[in-house]
Design a protein around this motif. Structure first.
Motif, PDB file in Angstrom:
ATOM      1  N   MET A   1       0.833  -1.193   0.000  1.00  0.00           N
ATOM      2  CA  MET A   1       0.000   0.000   0.000  1.00  0.00           C
ATOM      3  C   MET A   1       0.864   1.238   0.000  1.00  0.00           C
ATOM      4  N   SER A   2       0.589   2.176  -0.876  1.00  0.00           N
ATOM      5  CA  SER A   2       1.386   3.389  -0.968  1.00  0.00           C
ATOM      6  C   SER A   2       0.904   4.430   0.011  1.00  0.00           C
ATOM      7  N   THR A   3       1.796   5.342   0.407  1.00  0.00           N
ATOM      8  CA  THR A   3       1.397   6.478   1.229  1.00  0.00           C
ATOM      9  C   THR A   3       0.611   7.477   0.401  1.00  0.00           C
ATOM     10  N   GLY A   4       0.646   7.362  -0.930  1.00  0.00           N
ATOM     11  CA  GLY A   4      -0.045   8.300  -1.788  1.00  0.00           C
ATOM     12  C   GLY A   4       0.722   9.585  -2.005  1.00  0.00           C
ATOM     13  N   LEU A   5       1.976   9.632  -1.625  1.00  0.00           N
ATOM     14  CA  LEU A   5       2.782  10.842  -1.727  1.00  0.00           C
ATOM     15  C   LEU A   5       3.887  10.617  -2.742  1.00  0.00           C
ATOM     16  N   ALA A   6       3.967  11.487  -3.738  1.00  0.00           N
ATOM     17  CA  ALA A   6       5.029  11.385  -4.728  1.00  0.00           C
ATOM     18  C   ALA A   6       6.296  12.030  -4.184  1.00  0.00           C
ATOM     19  N   PRO A   7       7.471  11.488  -4.540  1.00  0.00           N
ATOM     20  CA  PRO A   7       8.725  12.080  -4.071  1.00  0.00           C
ATOM     21  C   PRO A   7       8.807  13.562  -4.420  1.00  0.00           C
ATOM     22  N   GLY A   8       9.186  14.374  -3.416  1.00  0.00           N
ATOM     23  CA  GLY A   8       9.384  15.798  -3.640  1.00  0.00           C
ATOM     24  C   GLY A   8       8.106  16.616  -3.647  1.00  0.00           C
ATOM     25  N   ALA A  14       0.078  21.210   7.904  1.00  0.00           N
ATOM     26  CA  ALA A  14      -1.284  21.719   7.944  1.00  0.00           C
ATOM     27  C   ALA A  14      -2.218  20.630   8.435  1.00  0.00           C
ATOM     28  N   GLY A  15      -3.373  21.055   8.929  1.00  0.00           N
ATOM     29  CA  GLY A  15      -4.459  20.141   9.247  1.00  0.00           C
ATOM     30  C   GLY A  15      -4.089  19.014  10.179  1.00  0.00           C
ATOM     31  N   ASP A  16      -4.378  17.765   9.738  1.00  0.00           N
ATOM     32  CA  ASP A  16      -4.142  16.593  10.561  1.00  0.00           C
ATOM     33  C   ASP A  16      -2.670  16.428  10.912  1.00  0.00           C
ATOM     34  N   LEU A  17      -1.775  16.848  10.029  1.00  0.00           N
ATOM     35  CA  LEU A  17      -0.350  16.722  10.312  1.00  0.00           C
ATOM     36  C   LEU A  17       0.047  17.604  11.493  1.00  0.00           C
ATOM     37  N   ASP A  18      -0.516  18.800  11.553  1.00  0.00           N
ATOM     38  CA  ASP A  18      -0.233  19.690  12.680  1.00  0.00           C
ATOM     39  C   ASP A  18      -0.661  19.036  13.991  1.00  0.00           C
ATOM     40  N   LYS A  19      -1.822  18.423  13.986  1.00  0.00           N
ATOM     41  CA  LYS A  19      -2.311  17.724  15.181  1.00  0.00           C
ATOM     42  C   LYS A  19      -1.437  16.523  15.502  1.00  0.00           C
ATOM     43  N   ALA A  20      -1.034  15.791  14.463  1.00  0.00           N
ATOM     44  CA  ALA A  20      -0.196  14.607  14.671  1.00  0.00           C
ATOM     45  C   ALA A  20       1.132  14.977  15.297  1.00  0.00           C
ATOM     46  N   VAL A  21       1.738  16.074  14.847  1.00  0.00           N
ATOM     47  CA  VAL A  21       3.020  16.505  15.411  1.00  0.00           C
ATOM     48  C   VAL A  21       2.859  16.861  16.879  1.00  0.00           C
ATOM     49  N   LEU A 416       2.097   8.550   9.928  1.00  0.00           N
ATOM     50  CA  LEU A 416       0.857   8.277  10.648  1.00  0.00           C
ATOM     51  C   LEU A 416      -0.293   9.106  10.095  1.00  0.00           C
ATOM     52  N   THR A 417      -0.006  10.301   9.632  1.00  0.00           N
ATOM     53  CA  THR A 417      -1.045  11.119   9.015  1.00  0.00           C
ATOM     54  C   THR A 417      -1.446  10.551   7.659  1.00  0.00           C
ATOM     55  N   ALA A 418      -0.460  10.160   6.853  1.00  0.00           N
ATOM     56  CA  ALA A 418      -0.744   9.644   5.516  1.00  0.00           C
ATOM     57  C   ALA A 418      -1.482   8.320   5.553  1.00  0.00           C
ATOM     58  N   ALA A 419      -1.298   7.549   6.654  1.00  0.00           N
ATOM     59  CA  ALA A 419      -1.964   6.244   6.747  1.00  0.00           C
ATOM     60  C   ALA A 419      -3.474   6.388   6.794  1.00  0.00           C
ATOM     61  N   GLY A 420      -3.942   7.561   7.232  1.00  0.00           N
ATOM     62  CA  GLY A 420      -5.357   7.873   7.040  1.00  0.00           C
ATOM     63  C   GLY A 420      -6.316   7.442   8.118  1.00  0.00           C
TER      64      GLY A 420
END
Length: 428
Positions: A1-8, A14-21, A416-420
């Motif tokens: 399963m991919s993270t859905g993020l392309a290199p670079g 922002a958003g969920d990532l800010d909360k995750a950090v 952890l954010t990308a895992a959804g």
């Protein structure tokens, strides 16, 4: 399963990532005794995620604002008193709760450097490119599931020249207790420290290393009773007799598998390749080896069967009888029992990869376990590199470890954010 993020193409914080950090840092930085250290640690993690381009102290400070001067940031990483080890342990515990890892993967990280003063740097052959490069050689232990992976412990190999030179050692602030070790021993120490010292659930470790490094790491796992699945090369000498035999018959891994596959049906295995983002098909064969592998002083004659032109010298693998624990591929084969796993792909007449394990399970389960290393490869390129895992600009031993630890926290927040799943960012 991919993270859905392309290199670079990673988005800014922002958003969920800010909360995750925020959630992750409040959990894993709790061992820092002072509140200002915890605040600086979280700012550094955010800076690694927000800063585009080179993750220099100056660039991170610019993205964080004027109150986070580059000199203060440099002191926090290179000269402060906080210990990185409890942070790594706390990160590993948090990932056990929210990621549900199936295994650990140990993989090398080559860090090219231009100068001669960065701790551990020397001219060495880069196994990926085959070129001699001025670089550091590090080893990351990753917590891995099919949903994602994140590094939890690190070892930085220090060449003998660094340890013997008192002036160089002093400038790099290398602890007096740090003695000489081979690259493979350094890699094995990163596994044993986490598996034996942190009280975590026992999991198998996939050793995705180069030949001599893999042999030393296998020896470390066997001595510590840690179940392993190690990638090896086809020139390593293995016991060729049937399980339970005590003779001294030995052959290259390629010869053992070729002989076994001639009379055994190759098992079809479908597995998901996160690097390519699609399912792939392979054929797998397992061979149960003799219970003891002794060192051999001679090479078996002839080139490996089925693979013309192989010029690599055969090397004995320094194995010792060792125990193990049950893993997802099945129970270990018992004290000293070893299994050789081979993978055939793309219609080739000889195996594409070779793996040695003390786990006892069906070929399909063992091969899928080995392929967790591909999950790490993808996440390192897509997330770890942009999070600055290879971008420490200082020169000290402790600074390298502090930076790499906080870069691992930044990597984990992104994964952890990308895992959804909302549960992935809850407090442990």
């Amino acid at each position: 399963m991919s993270t859905g993020l392309a290199p670079g193409s990673l988005p800014l914080l922002a958003g969920d990532l800010d909360k995750a950090v925020g959630t992750l840092c409040s959990t894993v930085l709790a061992s820092m005794q002072r509140s200002d250290q915890r605040a600086k640690g979280e700012r550094y993690v955010r800076g690694l995620l927000m800063t585009e381009g080179r993750k220099s102290m100056r660039n991170i400070a610019l993205h964080l604002g004027a109150d986070a001067a580059g000199q203060s940031m440099h002191h926090f990483i290179s000269c402060s008193t906080w210990d990185w080890r409890p942070v790594r342990e706390a990160l590993a515990r948090h990932l056990e709760t929210v990621l549900g890892p199936q295994a650990w993967v140990l993989r090398p990280m080559t860090v090219p450097k231009a100068g001669e003063h960065t701790v551990g740097v020397e001219r060495r052959v880069d196994p990926d490119s085959g070129r001699v490069v001025n670089s550091q050689r590090a080893y990351g232990l990753w917590s891995v599931s099919a949903r994602g992976s994140s590094p939890v412990n690190w070892g930085l190999h220090l060449p003998a020249g660094w340890l013997a030179d008192r002036a160089r050692r002093s400038r790099a602030k290398i602890p007096e207790r740090w003695g000489e070790s081979s690259p493979g021993e350094c890699a094995g120490r990163a596994v044993v420290e986490a598996a034996r010292g942190w009280g975590l659930p026992r999991r198998p470790v996939v050793l995705d290393l180069d030949g001599p490094e893999s042999a030393a790491a296998v020896a470390a796992c066997q001595a510590a009773g840690i179940p392993f699945l190690a990638r090896i090369d086809d020139s390593l000498l293995l016991p060729a007799g049937p399980a339970g035999s005590t003779g001294r018959r030995e052959a290259r891994a390629q010869q053992v598998l070729t002989a076994a596959s001639a009379g055994t049906a190759r098992v079809p295995v479908q597995w998901w390749d996160p690097v390519l983002g699609r399912a792939r098909n392979s054929l797998a064969v397992t061979v149960r080896l003799a219970e003891r592998a002794e060192r051999a002083g001679q090479r078996p004659g002839g080139a490996p069967a089925g693979r013309p032109g192989t010029a690599a010298a055969a090397r004995p693998l320094p194995l010792r009888p060792g125990g193990g624990e049950p893993g997802p591929a099945g129970r270990t084969g018992g004290r000293g029992a070893l299994t050789l796993l081979g993978e055939w792909s793309d219609g080739m007449p000889w195996p594409a990869e070779y793996w040695l394990t003390d786990l006892n399970g069906p070929p399909a389960a063992l091969l899928r376990l080995a392929k967790l290393a591909r999950r790490v490869e993808r996440d390192f390129e897509d997330v770890g590199e942009p999070a600055g895992l290879r971008e420490f600009e200082g020169r000290s031993f402790e600074g390298w470890h502090r930076h790499t630890t906080l870069a691992s926290v930044a990597h984990a927040a992104r994964i952890l954010t990308a895992a959804g799943a909302p549960a992935l960012v809850r407090s442990a």
